[in-house]
Write a protein that holds these residues in place. Structure first.
Motif, PDB file in Angstrom:
ATOM      1  N   PHE A 242      52.371  27.625  36.423  1.00  0.00           N
ATOM      2  CA  PHE A 242      51.572  27.607  35.059  1.00  0.00           C
ATOM      3  C   PHE A 242      51.364  26.156  34.445  1.00  0.00           C
ATOM      4  O   PHE A 242      52.405  25.247  34.712  1.00  0.00           O
ATOM      5  CB  PHE A 242      52.262  28.481  34.296  1.00  0.00           C
ATOM      6  N   PRO A 243      50.370  25.973  33.555  1.00  0.00           N
ATOM      7  CA  PRO A 243      49.261  26.788  33.331  1.00  0.00           C
ATOM      8  C   PRO A 243      48.693  26.977  34.525  1.00  0.00           C
ATOM      9  O   PRO A 243      48.466  26.239  35.440  1.00  0.00           O
ATOM     10  CB  PRO A 243      48.485  26.079  32.198  1.00  0.00           C
ATOM     11  N   ALA A 244      47.999  28.218  34.597  1.00  0.00           N
ATOM     12  CA  ALA A 244      47.368  28.975  35.652  1.00  0.00           C
ATOM     13  C   ALA A 244      45.847  29.413  35.085  1.00  0.00           C
ATOM     14  O   ALA A 244      45.801  30.036  34.240  1.00  0.00           O
ATOM     15  CB  ALA A 244      48.068  30.001  36.308  1.00  0.00           C
ATOM     16  N   LYS A 245      44.818  28.994  36.139  1.00  0.00           N
ATOM     17  CA  LYS A 245      43.445  29.477  35.660  1.00  0.00           C
ATOM     18  C   LYS A 245      43.471  30.809  36.124  1.00  0.00           C
ATOM     19  O   LYS A 245      43.756  31.216  37.267  1.00  0.00           O
ATOM     20  CB  LYS A 245      42.416  28.471  36.355  1.00  0.00           C
ATOM     21  N   LEU A 246      42.831  31.795  35.535  1.00  0.00           N
ATOM     22  CA  LEU A 246      42.654  33.152  35.598  1.00  0.00           C
ATOM     23  C   LEU A 246      41.072  33.479  35.630  1.00  0.00           C
ATOM     24  O   LEU A 246      40.505  33.033  34.733  1.00  0.00           O
ATOM     25  CB  LEU A 246      43.354  34.016  34.452  1.00  0.00           C
ATOM     26  N   VAL A 247      40.777  33.892  36.528  1.00  0.00           N
ATOM     27  CA  VAL A 247      39.195  34.176  36.724  1.00  0.00           C
ATOM     28  C   VAL A 247      38.922  35.729  36.379  1.00  0.00           C
ATOM     29  O   VAL A 247      39.079  36.513  37.403  1.00  0.00           O
ATOM     30  CB  VAL A 247      38.467  33.820  38.101  1.00  0.00           C
ATOM     31  N   PRO A 248      38.151  36.224  35.443  1.00  0.00           N
ATOM     32  CA  PRO A 248      37.845  37.382  35.165  1.00  0.00           C
ATOM     33  C   PRO A 248      36.760  38.073  36.053  1.00  0.00           C
ATOM     34  O   PRO A 248      35.735  37.195  36.636  1.00  0.00           O
ATOM     35  CB  PRO A 248      37.243  37.553  33.798  1.00  0.00           C
ATOM     36  N   ALA A 249      36.748  39.195  36.408  1.00  0.00           N
ATOM     37  CA  ALA A 249      35.852  39.823  37.311  1.00  0.00           C
ATOM     38  C   ALA A 249      34.591  40.393  36.657  1.00  0.00           C
ATOM     39  O   ALA A 249      34.423  40.206  35.507  1.00  0.00           O
ATOM     40  CB  ALA A 249      36.464  40.925  38.206  1.00  0.00           C
ATOM     41  N   ASP A 250      33.594  40.901  37.347  1.00  0.00           N
ATOM     42  CA  ASP A 250      32.425  42.054  36.785  1.00  0.00           C
ATOM     43  C   ASP A 250      31.446  40.877  35.837  1.00  0.00           C
ATOM     44  O   ASP A 250      31.107  41.610  34.798  1.00  0.00           O
ATOM     45  CB  ASP A 250      33.079  42.904  36.121  1.00  0.00           C
ATOM     46  N   GLY A 251      31.379  39.824  36.450  1.00  0.00           N
ATOM     47  CA  GLY A 251      30.280  38.907  35.647  1.00  0.00           C
ATOM     48  C   GLY A 251      30.815  38.243  34.584  1.00  0.00           C
ATOM     49  O   GLY A 251      29.751  37.601  33.755  1.00  0.00           O
ATOM     50  N   TYR A 252      32.124  38.171  34.137  1.00  0.00           N
ATOM     51  CA  TYR A 252      32.514  37.469  32.925  1.00  0.00           C
ATOM     52  C   TYR A 252      33.036  36.029  33.360  1.00  0.00           C
ATOM     53  O   TYR A 252      33.314  35.505  32.130  1.00  0.00           O
ATOM     54  CB  TYR A 252      33.741  38.328  32.650  1.00  0.00           C
ATOM     55  N   ALA A 253      33.135  35.588  34.536  1.00  0.00           N
ATOM     56  CA  ALA A 253      33.648  34.187  34.876  1.00  0.00           C
ATOM     57  C   ALA A 253      32.870  33.283  34.215  1.00  0.00           C
ATOM     58  O   ALA A 253      33.464  32.140  33.807  1.00  0.00           O
ATOM     59  CB  ALA A 253      33.557  34.046  36.264  1.00  0.00           C
ATOM     60  N   ASP A 254      31.596  33.145  33.729  1.00  0.00           N
ATOM     61  CA  ASP A 254      30.590  32.314  33.184  1.00  0.00           C
ATOM     62  C   ASP A 254      30.952  32.395  31.682  1.00  0.00           C
ATOM     63  O   ASP A 254      30.425  31.406  30.899  1.00  0.00           O
ATOM     64  CB  ASP A 254      29.186  32.298  33.585  1.00  0.00           C
ATOM     65  N   ARG A 255      31.454  33.494  31.215  1.00  0.00           N
ATOM     66  CA  ARG A 255      31.486  33.689  29.714  1.00  0.00           C
ATOM     67  C   ARG A 255      32.763  33.403  29.152  1.00  0.00           C
ATOM     68  O   ARG A 255      33.077  33.357  27.777  1.00  0.00           O
ATOM     69  CB  ARG A 255      31.065  34.925  29.383  1.00  0.00           C
ATOM     70  N   LEU A 256      34.019  33.619  29.991  1.00  0.00           N
ATOM     71  CA  LEU A 256      35.282  33.233  29.601  1.00  0.00           C
ATOM     72  C   LEU A 256      35.837  32.680  30.344  1.00  0.00           C
ATOM     73  O   LEU A 256      36.149  32.696  31.626  1.00  0.00           O
ATOM     74  CB  LEU A 256      36.017  34.869  29.481  1.00  0.00           C
ATOM     75  N   LYS A 257      36.606  31.669  29.931  1.00  0.00           N
ATOM     76  CA  LYS A 257      37.378  30.417  30.746  1.00  0.00           C
ATOM     77  C   LYS A 257      38.919  30.825  30.221  1.00  0.00           C
ATOM     78  O   LYS A 257      39.457  30.680  28.949  1.00  0.00           O
ATOM     79  CB  LYS A 257      37.103  29.122  30.273  1.00  0.00           C
ATOM     80  N   ILE A 258      39.564  31.280  31.228  1.00  0.00           N
ATOM     81  CA  ILE A 258      41.158  31.750  30.634  1.00  0.00           C
ATOM     82  C   ILE A 258      42.198  31.036  31.414  1.00  0.00           C
ATOM     83  O   ILE A 258      41.962  30.645  32.391  1.00  0.00           O
ATOM     84  CB  ILE A 258      41.265  33.286  31.190  1.00  0.00           C
ATOM     85  N   ASN A 259      42.978  30.385  30.706  1.00  0.00           N
ATOM     86  CA  ASN A 259      44.204  29.758  31.322  1.00  0.00           C
ATOM     87  C   ASN A 259      45.553  30.374  30.723  1.00  0.00           C
ATOM     88  O   ASN A 259      45.668  30.613  29.457  1.00  0.00           O
ATOM     89  CB  ASN A 259      44.192  28.165  30.766  1.00  0.00           C
ATOM     90  N   GLY A 260      46.320  31.008  31.600  1.00  0.00           N
ATOM     91  CA  GLY A 260      47.424  31.519  31.124  1.00  0.00           C
ATOM     92  C   GLY A 260      48.641  30.396  31.106  1.00  0.00           C
ATOM     93  O   GLY A 260      48.910  29.507  31.947  1.00  0.00           O
ATOM     94  N   HIS A 261      49.384  30.800  30.081  1.00  0.00           N
ATOM     95  CA  HIS A 261      50.650  29.523  29.760  1.00  0.00           C
ATOM     96  C   HIS A 261      51.961  30.383  29.851  1.00  0.00           C
ATOM     97  O   HIS A 261      51.892  31.577  29.113  1.00  0.00           O
ATOM     98  CB  HIS A 261      50.287  28.849  28.536  1.00  0.00           C
TER      99      HIS A 261
END
Length: 341
Positions: A242-261
């Motif tokens: 961590f921090p780890a990049k998390l990639v949401p599915a179902d078309g949200y990858a371009d609209r949400l940038k997520i990093n887990g800490h």
């Protein structure tokens, strides 16, 4: 056959409704600062104005681009025709008015571009009298500014927002100065988190200060510079990977940038404790155009509990995602769509 008729609102009742929109004091001030940042301000001052036997006033000064008289007229309109630029922090064309009148009896705005100064106000009877906005003469504007911010002359451009008579939090206190000090601390905590990226210089540096001004003697107190309160400001991760990049599915990858800490355990850093305590600050941190909208919480997906107090997710939302998350005019509440949950 159906027909139409003009049916204006009951302005007296509408005035009361608009003042009861539900802003907290801190969120209302942050909404005004959003406009300062949109105006490319490099410096912002939040000033409490004390006068003997009177309610507190609040002034927000910035050295941003300023507005012409026509632009100011539009900015003071409810549902203003704001630009559609997606990188703006402002959104609905309502925040300046609703945030201000949710806290103050009257709102006045002064703006300076080059050698021209413009001023407008929503005074106490303005809305209830049929949305009658007051136009302030340049000489009036200059006189008022000499009383409120004599120490902050504009070099080229800027804007001052004046909340007169803070009726929710600024009256009926035995020691107004002590009360203003408490409000300063509340604002410091809130603004240091909400704008921590700007205070850190990313994407650009915006310096912010809070002070208390004696309106009777025209003396300002020592300014309190705001320092970044970064919820992810640890020096070493609490867990490998961590921090780890998390990639949401179902078309949200371009609209949400997520990093887990994962924070390191047993931290005493203020960035970990945060106002309200670390346990209540676990969960989601939603950002819109680098402005923190929500600082912690699981949005109903799970309960907060001590074993997860180190877990925080940094989520940058694309601004065209606003409708999906039901972002409200106060910009403090996120409602996740069911398929994203």
């Amino acid at each position: 056959m159906s027909r139409s008729e003009h049916l204006p609102p009951n302005f007296g009742r509408l005035d009361k409704a608009l003042r009861s929109i539900g802003y907290s004091f801190e969120a209302a001030v942050a909404d005004i600062i959003d406009n300062s940042i949109d105006a490319k301000a490099r410096n912002v001052l939040v000033r409490f104005v004390l006068r003997k036997n009177k309610a507190l006033d609040l002034v927000i000064w910035d050295d941003g681009n300023g507005m012409s008289s026509q632009t100011l007229k539009e900015a003071m309109r409810f549902g203003a025709d704001v630009t559609e630029e997606l990188d703006r922090l402002g959104k609905f064309g309502l925040g300046l008015k609703l945030a201000s009148l949710s806290q103050a009896k009257e709102l006045r705005v002064f703006s300076y571009t080059g050698s021209k100064i413009s001023g407008r106000g929503w005074l106490e009877e303005g809305i209830s009298s049929g949305f009658m906005s007051t136009i302030l003469e340049p000489s009036e504007c200059r006189d008022m500014l000499k009383l409120l911010v004599p120490d902050r002359p504009w070099k080229k451009t800027g804007t001052v927002v004046w909340w007169s008579h803070l009726y929710r939090i600024g009256q009926n206190h035995a020691d107004p100065n002590e009360h203003a000090q408490k409000l300063m601390r509340r604002l410091k905590d809130y603004l240091s988190m909400a704008f921590h990226r700007f205070l850190d210089g990313s994407p650009r540096l915006v310096k912010m200060e809070i002070d208390i001004f004696d309106g009777d003697s025209s003396l300002e107190g020592l300014p309190l510079p705001l320092e970044s309160l970064n919820p992810f400001g640890y020096s070493a991760t609490g867990l490998k990977g961590f921090p780890a990049k998390l990639v949401p599915a179902d078309g949200y990858a371009d609209r949400l940038k997520i990093n887990g800490h994962i924070w390191p355990p047993n931290s005493t850093a203020p960035e970990y404790a945060l106002p309200g305590g670390a346990n209540s600050r676990q969960g989601f941190y939603f950002y819109r155009n680098n402005r923190l909208i929500q600082g912690g919480g699981w949005n109903g997906m799970r309960e907060a509990e001590p074993h997860r107090s180190l877990a925080r997710l940094e989520i940058d939302m694309h601004p065209d995602f606003d409708m999906d998350i039901s972002l409200d005019v106060k910009k403090v509440e996120i409602q996740l769509p069911p398929n994203l949950v």
